[in-house]
Write an enzyme that holds these catalytic residues in place. Structure first.
Site, PDB file in Angstrom:
ATOM      1  N   LYS A   1     -24.263  -6.658  -2.973  1.00  0.00           N
ATOM      2  CA  LYS A   1     -22.896  -7.091  -2.673  1.00  0.00           C
ATOM      3  C   LYS A   1     -22.945  -8.563  -2.255  1.00  0.00           C
ATOM      4  O   LYS A   1     -23.061  -9.407  -3.098  1.00  0.00           O
ATOM      5  CB  LYS A   1     -22.291  -6.174  -1.602  1.00  0.00           C
ATOM      6  CG  LYS A   1     -22.331  -4.699  -2.033  1.00  0.00           C
ATOM      7  CD  LYS A   1     -20.998  -4.071  -2.270  1.00  0.00           C
ATOM      8  CE  LYS A   1     -21.056  -2.820  -3.120  1.00  0.00           C
ATOM      9  NZ  LYS A   1     -21.514  -1.605  -2.456  1.00  0.00           N
TER      10      LYS A   1
ATOM     11  N   SER B   1     -15.061   0.970   2.142  1.00  0.00           N
ATOM     12  CA  SER B   1     -14.895   0.018   1.042  1.00  0.00           C
ATOM     13  C   SER B   1     -13.521   0.031   0.390  1.00  0.00           C
ATOM     14  O   SER B   1     -13.176  -0.906  -0.316  1.00  0.00           O
ATOM     15  CB  SER B   1     -15.982   0.241  -0.010  1.00  0.00           C
ATOM     16  OG  SER B   1     -15.993   1.586  -0.421  1.00  0.00           O
TER      17      SER B   1
ATOM     18  N   HIS C   1     -20.892  -3.230   2.895  1.00  0.00           N
ATOM     19  CA  HIS C   1     -19.861  -4.271   2.841  1.00  0.00           C
ATOM     20  C   HIS C   1     -19.811  -5.116   4.114  1.00  0.00           C
ATOM     21  O   HIS C   1     -18.910  -5.950   4.271  1.00  0.00           O
ATOM     22  CB  HIS C   1     -18.489  -3.657   2.570  1.00  0.00           C
ATOM     23  CG  HIS C   1     -18.290  -3.253   1.139  1.00  0.00           C
ATOM     24  ND1 HIS C   1     -17.874  -4.125   0.168  1.00  0.00           N
ATOM     25  CD2 HIS C   1     -18.504  -2.068   0.506  1.00  0.00           C
ATOM     26  CE1 HIS C   1     -17.799  -3.501  -0.992  1.00  0.00           C
ATOM     27  NE2 HIS C   1     -18.182  -2.244  -0.814  1.00  0.00           N
TER      28      HIS C   1
HETATM   29  C1  LIG Z   1     -22.040  -0.297  -2.980  1.00  0.00           C
HETATM   30  C2  LIG Z   1     -22.366   0.689  -1.924  1.00  0.00           C
HETATM   31  C3  LIG Z   1     -23.551   1.429  -1.966  1.00  0.00           C
HETATM   32  C4  LIG Z   1     -24.486   1.374  -3.136  1.00  0.00           C
HETATM   33  O1  LIG Z   1     -25.245   0.215  -3.136  1.00  0.00           O
HETATM   34  P1  LIG Z   1     -26.023  -0.231  -4.459  1.00  0.00           P
HETATM   35  O2  LIG Z   1     -26.934  -1.287  -3.961  1.00  0.00           O
HETATM   36  O3  LIG Z   1     -24.996  -0.708  -5.420  1.00  0.00           O
HETATM   37  O4  LIG Z   1     -26.766   0.966  -4.963  1.00  0.00           O
HETATM   38  C5  LIG Z   1     -23.831   2.266  -0.907  1.00  0.00           C
HETATM   39  N1  LIG Z   1     -22.980   2.412   0.129  1.00  0.00           N
HETATM   40  C6  LIG Z   1     -21.812   1.740   0.195  1.00  0.00           C
HETATM   41  C7  LIG Z   1     -20.908   1.932   1.370  1.00  0.00           C
HETATM   42  C8  LIG Z   1     -21.463   0.860  -0.830  1.00  0.00           C
HETATM   43  O5  LIG Z   1     -20.307   0.193  -0.777  1.00  0.00           O
END
Ligand SMILES: *Cc1c(COP(=O)(O)O)cnc(C)c1O
Length: 396
Positions: free
Chosen positions: A244, A185, A213
């Site tokens: 996301k 990310s 992502h």
């Molecule tokens: C944002 C993210 C998460 C967490 O997801 P949420 O639904 O916000 O709890 C987990 N792993 C990665 C790689 C992320 O970017």
């Protein structure tokens, strides 16, 4: 106890307060009464303000109300099972389980199947929720391989397979799990999933990818990294988030039916936590439907990404080696990066300054995440602001 609270207060003094957003998370958002271009939210497809999705959520509230409660005790609302079926079909997987967040999905995915005597092999830049999940599972034999480094991964696998020859207390062989983010990310680079799958077969390991992502971004119509590499059925555990690109909340796991059924029986994050609410679930079902009907939003996202990256490059910005819409504008210095993001905000662009400890020292950057809800004028405006601030601060 006074000392305890005093100490907390001291620590809080230097803490950064998140900005308050007074509008929806659309192409633009409102901060302190002013409109800013939104390059922060990871809502890649503009689904937070999509009319069809909003309508689906409203209609579902009228029909089913709000909360749905503990599925294991209060029964499962029909929308929750529909969402799981749709996600499984969308991902071309046998089955899916939905929990309240991506963080929880990683916890469930790992803790439910791994114990002290198993072995885990993890990319050094994996997301915090994977690191926490491994800790929670109390796995003793943890190998961390260099970021995306195939040679180091194989080294670790060799060591792991020696360890896995010693049976566990219960007589079974230890499991080996290779776990990676799909898209990293901070840099926007991809896990070498085909090689990971190949190595896993060679050494008898399970594979898991956290596609947070990649969901809604990679693959045909946003089906994710496994679809991007055409590895359907070959990655044991796929974790996704619904916060996301899907712009709501929730996390999910897809995989073979036997595995998902096992999670539904045993995962503590599923059994001891409530299900998504009615509007969440209805909105998510509609989001999946939109992607099933057309790849237009995903195409638009990639068009915007390409346009923005070309413009940044021709201005002379270093934008790293991203393979996805995540676009790091590399600045290096912490102070300059902070100043850069403050100036962007003053000029009407909201993009986050990413510094140590989120990235290594000397690797500070502005992270830009465009969305398909933005059009060419929006991007041109952003580019002109980056040019102005970049010149002002002597970066370009
Ligand atoms: C944002 C993210 C998460 C967490 O997801 P949420 O639904 O916000 O709890 C987990 N792993 C990665 C790689 C992320 O970017």
């Amino acid at each position: 106890m006074d000392d305890f609270y005093k100490k907390l207060q001291q620590e809080n003094l230097n803490a950064k307060q998140p900005l308050v957003i007074e509008s929806a998370q659309g192409a633009y958002l409102t901060i302190a009464g002013q409109k800013k271009l939104n390059f922060c939210s990871s809502h890649y497809l503009g689904f937070a303000v999509e009319e069809r999705i909003k309508k689906a959520a409203k209609e579902a509230i009228d029909k089913y109300g709000l909360g749905t409660g503990y599925r294991t005790i209060a029964g499962t609302n029909v929308l929750n099972t529909q969402l799981e079926q749709r996600l499984a079909k969308f991902k071309k997987a046998e089955a899916a389980i939905v929990v309240a967040g991506g963080y929880l999905a990683n916890m469930a995915a790992i803790q439910t199947i791994l114990g002290k005597e198993d072995v885990v092999i993890s990319d050094e830049l994996n997301h915090a929720s994977i690191i926490d999940a491994i800790r929670l599972a109390q796995v003793k034999n943890r190998f961390i391989y260099k970021h995306r480094d195939r040679t180091d991964l194989e080294e670790k696998l060799k060591e792991a397979s020696v360890l896995a020859k010693t049976p566990k207390e219960n007589g079974e062989n230890p499991l080996i799990l290779i776990v990676t983010d799909g898209v990293f990310s901070m840099d926007g680079d991809l896990a070498p999933l085909p090689e990971i799958v190949k190595f896993a077969k060679k050494y008898g390991a399970l594979t898991m990818v956290d596609d947070a992502h990649g969901e809604g971004v990679l693959g045909e119509g946003g089906r994710g990294i496994v679809d991007h590499f055409k590895l359907h059925g070959q990655v044991d555990i796929e974790v996704g988030t619904l916060s996301k690109a899907f712009s709501v909340i929730g996390g999910f796991i897809t995989g073979k039916k036997a595995l998902i059924d096992f999670y539904k029986q045993k995962a503590r994050q599923f059994i001891f936590s409530s299900a998504l609410t009615v509007p969440d679930t209805a909105a998510l079902i509609e989001g999946v439907k939109i992607l099933e009907e057309s790849d237009a939003p995903v195409k638009k996202l990639w068009e915007n990404t390409k346009y923005l990256k070309d413009e940044f490059r021709s201005l002379g910005f270093d934008i790293g080696n991203s393979e996805t819409p995540i676009t790091p504008v590399m600045l290096g210095d912490d102070e300059i990066t902070l100043k850069f993001s403050q100036r962007l905000l003053e000029e009407g662009v909201f993009a986050s300054a990413i510094r140590f400890p989120l990235v290594a020292k000397g690797k500070a950057r502005i992270r830009v995440i465009p969305s398909s809800s933005q059009n060419k004028e929006d991007l041109d405006f952003a580019v002109s602001v980056f040019e102005k601030v970049g010149k002002e601060l002597g970066v370009i």
